[in-house]
Scaffold this active site. Sequence first.
Site, short mmCIF file in Angstrom:
data_model
loop_
_atom_site.label_atom_id
_atom_site.label_comp_id
_atom_site.label_asym_id
_atom_site.label_seq_id
_atom_site.Cartn_x
_atom_site.Cartn_y
_atom_site.Cartn_z
N GLY A 56 0.87 -1.18 0.00
CA GLY A 56 0.00 0.00 0.00
C GLY A 56 0.90 1.22 0.00
O GLY A 56 1.81 1.35 0.84
N ALA A 57 0.64 2.13 -0.96
CA ALA A 57 1.59 3.21 -1.22
C ALA A 57 1.98 4.03 0.03
O ALA A 57 3.18 4.19 0.32
CB ALA A 57 1.06 4.10 -2.33
N ASP A 226 -1.56 4.35 -6.44
CA ASP A 226 -0.12 4.33 -6.16
C ASP A 226 0.60 5.52 -6.75
O ASP A 226 1.68 5.88 -6.30
CB ASP A 226 0.50 3.04 -6.69
CG ASP A 226 0.12 1.89 -5.80
OD1 ASP A 226 -1.01 1.39 -5.93
OD2 ASP A 226 0.94 1.53 -4.94
O1 MRU Z 1 0.63 -4.18 -4.43
P1 MRU Z 1 0.02 -3.41 -3.31
O2 MRU Z 1 -0.78 -4.23 -2.37
O3 MRU Z 1 1.04 -2.53 -2.62
O4 MRU Z 1 -0.99 -2.42 -4.05
C1 MRU Z 1 -1.72 -1.52 -3.27
C2 MRU Z 1 -2.70 -0.74 -4.05
O5 MRU Z 1 -2.83 -0.88 -5.24
C3 MRU Z 1 -3.47 0.30 -3.30
O6 MRU Z 1 -4.73 0.49 -3.86
C4 MRU Z 1 -2.68 1.64 -3.38
O7 MRU Z 1 -1.39 1.48 -2.90
C5 MRU Z 1 -3.34 2.69 -2.61
S1 MRU Z 1 -3.15 2.39 -0.88
C6 MRU Z 1 -3.89 3.60 -0.04
#
Ligand code: MRU
Length: 330
Positions: A56-57, A226
């Site tokens: 999650g970003a 992201d």
């Molecule tokens: O691969 P991940 O689990 O890191 O991907 C996360 C996402 O795509 C989320 O939707 C994004 O980071 C937004 S988190 C607030």
Amino acid sequence: MKIRTENGIKEMRAVWMENDNVVMIDQRYLPNELKIFVARDHSDIHYAIKEMVVRGAPTIGATAAYGVAQAAIKGSDIGEAARHIESARPTAYDLFHAVKCMLSADNGDLLKAAEAYANDVVDKCRSIGEHGAELIDHGARILTHCNAGALATVDHGTALAPIRAAHCKGREVFVFVDETRPRLQGMRLTAWELNNEGIPHAIIADNAAGHFMQRGEVDMVIVGTDRIAANGDIANKIGTYEKAVVARENGIPFYVAAPVTTYDPHTQSGMDIPIEERPPSEVLDMEGASVYPPGSTARNPAFDITPASHITAFITEKGIFTPGKMGNMF
Ligand code: MRU
């Protein structure tokens, strides 16, 4: 975030600092086990981000910020540590933004800077929740993809923040949770968070989202992102693009919730955003079991691009902006 355990309710963040260690909820084991991962140096931080102990970003950004602070505390070469941490995953802009913030902070006070960075993320998420809740009517049925909740943002969430806020205000809400193959962040993490909060929801197979939208059972879609490119295109978890296309086809508003720090002014359009390709095994193996014919392989892009034309508005800590009015975010 509120976590229901056998011994009652616990309050925890996704990542924090304890003595000289960066400590995090190991998201690979949820919802079955609440395990803690301890990062003792920048190699551990790199591992935690790459292997998705944390993901999650905004949480990736905060983990990187703590990692740089830890490198300073341990007397490591900060520049080298920062470069190693940054190389863990390519798509989430927060990772690069966080490292840049830390490298421009006062060297003697990096721990304070990292704490401030993490607290700021959480404050922004609370504001996103307040602004976004205004869009959610009593009885709203909302579809979300992946996990953009507290686990993804240190605490509180981006896409889940308006839903939490509306629920706290006593509005009835119902959430369709896309399972989010291949790593199942929706089923394993978003559903876990909604259970902890007592928010009504149903997990659906990724392929079922179009069906529910077409039948008029979804009032709005809210996802995180992201990276937001300069033209308003976004990168988010693989499958987001399809949801946006189907939402548009059915006249359903499609909202993207994110702090303005996810906006990357240096990347012109979505097609310029680097898309991480993860190991085929994540697609081929399901919960440790191989269910594919020997000789087959797989492709596994972790993110896709949703064009600005498919986004109704961005929900940010500064308010709600249509893609054409993004300049007003700053
Ligand atoms: O691969 P991940 O689990 O890191 O991907 C996360 C996402 O795509 C989320 O939707 C994004 O980071 C937004 S988190 C607030």
